[in-house]
Scaffold this active site. Structure first.
Site, PDB file in Angstrom:
ATOM      1  N   ARG A 188       1.956   9.525  -2.692  1.00 21.41           N
ATOM      2  CA  ARG A 188       2.097   7.797  -3.189  1.00 21.41           C
ATOM      3  C   ARG A 188       0.810   6.938  -2.414  1.00 21.41           C
ATOM      4  NH1 ARG A 188       8.010   4.970  -2.764  1.00 21.41           N
ATOM      5  NH2 ARG A 188       7.125   3.824  -3.915  1.00 21.41           N
ATOM      6  N   PRO A 189      -0.046   7.507  -3.609  1.00 17.40           N
ATOM      7  CA  PRO A 189      -1.011   6.906  -3.196  1.00 17.40           C
ATOM      8  C   PRO A 189      -1.702   4.856  -4.475  1.00 17.40           C
ATOM      9  CG  PRO A 189      -2.076   8.435  -5.278  1.00 17.40           C
ATOM     10  CD  PRO A 189       0.196   8.542  -4.600  1.00 17.40           C
TER      11      PRO A 189
ATOM     12  N   LYS B  11      15.871  -4.941  -7.739  1.00 21.93           N
ATOM     13  CA  LYS B  11      15.414  -5.013  -6.302  1.00 21.93           C
ATOM     14  C   LYS B  11      14.140  -4.801  -6.990  1.00 21.93           C
ATOM     15  CE  LYS B  11      14.888  -0.991  -4.074  1.00 21.93           C
ATOM     16  NZ  LYS B  11      13.022  -0.463  -4.077  1.00 21.93           N
ATOM     17  N   ASN B  12      13.775  -3.497  -7.351  1.00 20.17           N
ATOM     18  CA  ASN B  12      12.776  -3.551  -8.046  1.00 20.17           C
ATOM     19  C   ASN B  12      11.805  -4.743  -8.538  1.00 20.17           C
ATOM     20  OD1 ASN B  12      12.293  -0.892  -6.623  1.00 20.17           O
ATOM     21  ND2 ASN B  12      12.552  -0.423  -8.116  1.00 20.17           N
TER      22      ASN B  12
ATOM     23  N   ASP C 113      -4.689   4.790  -5.246  1.00 16.85           N
ATOM     24  CA  ASP C 113      -6.070   4.041  -5.636  1.00 16.85           C
ATOM     25  C   ASP C 113      -6.347   3.909  -6.588  1.00 16.85           C
ATOM     26  OD1 ASP C 113      -4.144   6.635  -6.423  1.00 16.85           O
ATOM     27  OD2 ASP C 113      -6.202   7.046  -7.728  1.00 16.85           O
TER      28      ASP C 113
ATOM     29  N   CYS D 234       5.534   8.717   1.180  1.00 18.31           N
ATOM     30  CA  CYS D 234       6.854   8.467   2.167  1.00 18.31           C
ATOM     31  C   CYS D 234       8.195  10.031   1.925  1.00 18.31           C
ATOM     32  CB  CYS D 234       7.153   7.311   1.592  1.00 18.31           C
ATOM     33  SG  CYS D 234       7.846   7.712  -0.161  1.00 18.31           S
TER      34      CYS D 234
ATOM     35  N   ILE E 171       7.175  12.270 -11.366  1.00 22.57           N
ATOM     36  CA  ILE E 171       6.870  11.070 -11.123  1.00 22.57           C
ATOM     37  C   ILE E 171       6.518  11.629  -9.706  1.00 22.57           C
ATOM     38  CG2 ILE E 171       7.172   8.521 -11.161  1.00 22.57           C
ATOM     39  CD1 ILE E 171       7.189   9.193 -13.732  1.00 22.57           C
TER      40      ILE E 171
ATOM     41  N   ARG F  85      18.666  -0.503   1.712  1.00 21.46           N
ATOM     42  CA  ARG F  85      17.690  -0.938   1.156  1.00 21.46           C
ATOM     43  C   ARG F  85      17.712  -1.232  -0.434  1.00 21.46           C
ATOM     44  NH1 ARG F  85      12.869   3.331   1.034  1.00 21.46           N
ATOM     45  NH2 ARG F  85      12.541   0.766  -0.064  1.00 21.46           N
TER      46      ARG F  85
ATOM     47  N   ARG G 168       7.256  -0.083   0.537  1.00 15.87           N
ATOM     48  CA  ARG G 168       6.000   0.824   0.164  1.00 15.87           C
ATOM     49  C   ARG G 168       6.565  -1.409  -0.948  1.00 15.87           C
ATOM     50  NH1 ARG G 168       3.202   4.164  -1.530  1.00 15.87           N
ATOM     51  NH2 ARG G 168       1.362   4.338  -2.888  1.00 15.87           N
TER      52      ARG G 168
ATOM     53  N   ASP H  90      14.160   7.206 -10.449  1.00 17.17           N
ATOM     54  CA  ASP H  90      15.254   6.382 -10.036  1.00 17.17           C
ATOM     55  C   ASP H  90      17.087   6.657 -10.179  1.00 17.17           C
ATOM     56  OD1 ASP H  90      12.894   5.479  -7.977  1.00 17.17           O
ATOM     57  OD2 ASP H  90      13.441   3.190  -9.126  1.00 17.17           O
TER      58      ASP H  90
HETATM   59  N1  EPU Z   1       0.394   6.360  -8.451  1.00 18.88           N
HETATM   60  C1  EPU Z   1      -1.500   7.047  -8.580  1.00 18.88           C
HETATM   61  N2  EPU Z   1      -1.717   5.712  -7.550  1.00 18.88           N
HETATM   62  C2  EPU Z   1      -1.405   4.628  -7.548  1.00 18.88           C
HETATM   63  C3  EPU Z   1      -0.104   4.115  -7.711  1.00 18.88           C
HETATM   64  C4  EPU Z   1       0.879   5.681  -7.844  1.00 18.88           C
HETATM   65  O1  EPU Z   1      -1.232   8.354  -8.312  1.00 18.88           O
HETATM   66  O2  EPU Z   1      -2.340   4.385  -6.550  1.00 18.88           O
HETATM   67  C5  EPU Z   1       1.428   7.213  -8.906  1.00 18.88           C
HETATM   68  C6  EPU Z   1       2.512   7.325  -7.975  1.00 18.88           C
HETATM   69  O3  EPU Z   1       1.924   8.452  -6.825  1.00 18.88           O
HETATM   70  C7  EPU Z   1       3.252   8.194  -9.047  1.00 18.88           C
HETATM   71  C8  EPU Z   1       3.362   7.571 -10.120  1.00 18.88           C
HETATM   72  O4  EPU Z   1       1.976   7.221 -10.129  1.00 18.88           O
HETATM   73  O5  EPU Z   1       3.277   9.494  -9.406  1.00 18.88           O
HETATM   74  C9  EPU Z   1       4.036   6.574 -10.480  1.00 18.88           C
HETATM   75  O6  EPU Z   1       3.882   5.643  -9.457  1.00 18.88           O
HETATM   76  P1  EPU Z   1       4.251   4.279  -9.671  1.00 18.88           P
HETATM   77  O7  EPU Z   1       2.935   3.054  -8.384  1.00 18.88           O
HETATM   78  O8  EPU Z   1       4.655   3.573 -10.775  1.00 18.88           O
HETATM   79  O9  EPU Z   1       5.375   4.000  -8.286  1.00 18.88           O
HETATM   80  P2  EPU Z   1       5.320   2.559  -7.938  1.00 18.88           P
HETATM   81  O10 EPU Z   1       4.821   1.133  -7.903  1.00 18.88           O
HETATM   82  O11 EPU Z   1       4.809   2.876  -6.103  1.00 18.88           O
HETATM   83  C10 EPU Z   1       8.044   1.255  -8.468  1.00 18.88           C
HETATM   84  C11 EPU Z   1       9.638   1.717  -7.308  1.00 18.88           C
HETATM   85  C12 EPU Z   1      10.144   2.736  -7.170  1.00 18.88           C
HETATM   86  C13 EPU Z   1      10.305   3.583  -8.780  1.00 18.88           C
HETATM   87  C14 EPU Z   1       8.590   3.653  -9.369  1.00 18.88           C
HETATM   88  C15 EPU Z   1       9.019   4.386 -10.557  1.00 18.88           C
HETATM   89  C16 EPU Z   1       8.791  -0.897  -6.631  1.00 18.88           C
HETATM   90  C17 EPU Z   1       8.564  -1.953  -5.294  1.00 18.88           C
HETATM   91  N3  EPU Z   1       9.230   0.785  -6.535  1.00 18.88           N
HETATM   92  O12 EPU Z   1       6.739   1.781  -6.782  1.00 18.88           O
HETATM   93  O13 EPU Z   1      11.440   2.536  -7.388  1.00 18.88           O
HETATM   94  O14 EPU Z   1      10.333   4.790  -8.515  1.00 18.88           O
HETATM   95  O15 EPU Z   1       8.478   2.306  -9.506  1.00 18.88           O
HETATM   96  O16 EPU Z   1       9.368   3.926 -11.840  1.00 18.88           O
HETATM   97  O17 EPU Z   1       8.592  -1.218  -7.907  1.00 18.88           O
HETATM   98  C18 EPU Z   1      13.156   2.958  -5.723  1.00 18.88           C
HETATM   99  O18 EPU Z   1      13.274   1.604  -6.161  1.00 18.88           O
HETATM  100  O19 EPU Z   1      13.816   3.749  -5.385  1.00 18.88           O
HETATM  101  C19 EPU Z   1      11.737   3.432  -5.984  1.00 18.88           C
HETATM  102  C20 EPU Z   1      11.170   4.806  -5.085  1.00 18.88           C
END
Ligand code: EPU
Length: 420
Positions: free
Chosen positions: A121-122, A22-23, A124, A116, A329, A399, A92, A307
Site C-alpha cells: 500500500r504505497p 465507511k469509505n 506514490d 498492512c 487490487i 472498524r 489508512r 472489499d
Molecule cells: N496504489 C499505489 N499507489 C498509491 C495508492 C495506491 O500503487 O499511491 C495501489 C494500491 O497498492 C492498490 C491500488 O493502487 O494496489 C488501489 O488502491 P487504492 O489507493 O484505490 O486503495 P485505498 O484508496 O488505499 C480504498 C478503500 C479500501 C478499498 C480500496 C480499493 C478507503 C478508506 N479505503 O483504499 O477499503 O479496498 O480503496 O477499493 O476508502 C476496506 O474498506 O476494507 C478497504 C480496505
C-alpha cells in the site's frame, strides 16, 4: 478484547437496514477541514474508523459532535497541520487529511500509514498528485511534509500499476478545490465513495465536474463554506449481507441500498444461482436454490470490489465445484485462506489466484481475524459451519461494520459478543 461466538447452520431470514458508507464518511469528514464553517454529515455509520477520524479532526482543532447518525463539525481549525502517527497508523483512510490540510493551510504534516496485512500500500500517487499542484514534498521521520506557497491547477494522470487509486483521487481532488485555476485528474477512481465526496465538496461551493468518471475537472475557488450532506449507503456492508443470505440459503430484504452500486456483485450471485430482486430502495435476496461455482476477479469500480473478495470466497468454499478467485487490487489480500482451511475448506493460493474446491460442509473452529473484510468472511463461514466458531480480534470487524452481530441476530443468527 472482544470475540464473536457463532453457531452455524441456520438460514438468515428478515430485513436489515444498511448503514452509511465507511469509505465515504471518512474523506467527507476530512473535507470539513477545507472550511471554517459548520458542516453536518447525516447517515454516518458509528464505526471505530469513523471515531478515529473524529479524533484526528479534534486533534486538528475541530469541534465534533456525533449523535445517533449525525456528525456536526464546528469551529475553526486552529492552524495545527500534523496528523500524528498513533492515529494514522491505525487507519489508512486517515491519510486523506493530507489534501485538505495542504489546501487550507498551505502546509501539512501527515504520518505515513505504513503497510498492512492486505499488502504494501504505497502512497506514490497521492504525492505525485499534490506535487503536480505545486507542493514541495519531503518524507522525514515517517511523515509526509508538504508545503506550497500557492497550489496551482494542473493536468494530472493518476493511474498506477494496479489501476486508479480511491484515496489518491480524493486527496488530489480536495487539494485542487482551493488551487488556482483548473485541475484535470485523468485515470481518476470512479468508486461511488469518490463521487459522494465530490458531491459534498460541490455543496461546499467547489466547482467539480466528471465525478464518477475517469476524468474529473476541478475549477479552483477561493473559499469553501459549510454544508449538509447525507452519506451514501455502504455497498460493501450490503454486499456482505447479500452473501450472508446466499451462504445460509436464506431470504433477506436489504433496506436503504443503491442497486447501481452493486451490479458486479448481483451479477456474480446470479451466475452462482442466487436471485436478487430490486424494489424501491430495497433489495430482496432469495437463496433457496443449489449454488454453482463462479470465478471472480477483483477490479476497480464498476468491477467486482476487492472489499467483497474474502466474503465471496467463503461462499465459494461451500459451493460444489471449483472456482478461481483472482485478486488484482491488493496482491496479499488472502489472509483469510488459512483460517477458512482450518474450518475444512479446500483453498489453495497460486500468486494472485486462489483455487477454491467447494466442500460439503465447514466445521466450527477457533479463528483469528486478520483484517476487516477477512473477519467478515470468517463470520459468514461461521454462520454456515457445523458447531461453534470463535472469532478473536474482532476489533477489525468493528472498524467497518456497524452493529454486525445485532443485525445478524435480528435475522435469526445465533451469534454473540464475548470478552476474551
Ligand atoms: N496504489 C499505489 N499507489 C498509491 C495508492 C495506491 O500503487 O499511491 C495501489 C494500491 O497498492 C492498490 C491500488 O493502487 O494496489 C488501489 O488502491 P487504492 O489507493 O484505490 O486503495 P485505498 O484508496 O488505499 C480504498 C478503500 C479500501 C478499498 C480500496 C480499493 C478507503 C478508506 N479505503 O483504499 O477499503 O479496498 O480503496 O477499493 O476508502 C476496506 O474498506 O476494507 C478497504 C480496505
Amino acid at each position: 478484547m472482544d470475540k464473536l461466538v457463532v453457531f452455524g447452520a441456520r438460514p438468515l431470514i428478515g430485513e436489515v437496514k444498511i448503514s452509511g458508507a465507511k469509505n465515504a464518511v471518512l474523506p467527507i469528514l476530512a473535507a470539513t477541514l477545507l472550511t471554517d464553517e459548520p458542516c453536518t454529515i447525516k447517515n454516518s455509520p458509528n464505526l471505530r474508523d469513523t471515531n478515529t477520524m473524529i479524533r484526528i479532526l479534534r486533534s486538528l482543532g475541530k469541534n465534533v459532535e456525533f449523535d445517533r447518525d449525525v456528525i456536526e463539525v464546528t469551529s475553526k481549525a486552529n492552524g495545527k497541520f500534523t496528523a500524528e502517527y498513533k492515529l494514522v497508523s491505525t487507519m489508512r483512510g486517515s491519510f486523506c487529511v493530507l489534501g485538505p490540510l495542504l489546501a487550507k493551510l498551505n502546509k501539512a504534516r501527515v504520518s505515513l500509514p505504513g503497510g498492512c496485512v492486505i499488502g504494501v500500500r504505497p502512497v506514490d500517487l497521492h504525492l505525485k498528485g499534490i506535487e503536480a499542484l505545486g507542493a514541495e514534498v519531503k518524507i522525514e521521520g515517517g511523515y509526509v511534509n508538504a508545503k506550497a506557497k500557492i497550489l496551482k491547477g494542473n493536468h494530472i494522470y493518476l493511474g498506477g500499476e494496479f489501476g486508479s487509486s480511491v484515496l489518491a483521487t480524493e486527496n488530489v481532488m480536495m487539494a485542487a478545490t482551493l488551487s488556482k485555476g483548473k485541475t484535470i485528474i485523468e485515470a481518476a477512481a470512479c468508486e461511488p465513495e469518490v463521487e459522494d465526496l465530490a458531491n459534498f465538496l460541490v455543496k461546499m461551493g467547489a466547482r467539480i465536474e466528471g465525478q464518477g468518471t475517469p476524468r474529473i475537472e476541478i475549477e479552483g475557488v477561493k473559499n469553501l463554506h459549510g454544508a449538509e450532506h447525507k452519506v451514501i449507503p455502504d455497498r460493501i456492508e450490503a454486499g456482505t449481507f447479500l452473501i450472508a443470505a446466499a451462504i445460509t440459503k436464506g431470504k433477506i430484504t436489504l433496506n436503504g441500498v443503491i442497486w447501481q452500486h452493486l451490479l458486479a456483485v448481483i451479477d456474480k450471485l446470479a451466475q452462482a444461482g442466487v436471485r436478487v430482486k430490486r424494489t424501491d430502495g430495497r433489495m430482496i435476496v432469495n437463496a433457496k436454490t443449489r449454488l454453482k461455482p463462479v470465478n471472480i476477479t477483483t477490479l476497480p469500480y464498476p468491477g467486482f470490489p476487492t472489499d467483497l473478495q474474502a466474503q465471496f470466497m467463503a461462499l465459494m468454499a461451500v459451493t460444489p465445484g471449483i472456482s478461481i478467485i483472482t485478486e488484482k487490487i491488493f496482491q496479499d489480500r488472502f489472509m483469510h485462506i488459512a483460517e477458512l482451511n482450518r474450518m475444512g475448506a479446500n483453498i489453495q493460493r497460486e500468486g494472485p489466484h486462489s483455487i477454491v474446491q467447494g466442500v460439503k460442509y465447514l466445521s466450527g473452529a477457533p479463528l483469528m481475524a486478520s483484517d476487516l473484510r477477512a473477519s467478515a468472511a470468517l463470520v459468514l463461514a461461521g454462520l454456515v459451519a457445523k458447531g461453534r466458531t470463535d472469532i478473536s480480534r474482532i476489533y477489525h470487524l468493528d472498524r467497518g461494520y456497524e452493529n454486525l452481530e445485532v443485525k445478524l441476530k435480528a435475522l435469526g443468527a445465533n451469534v454473540r459478543r464475548e470478552k476474551e
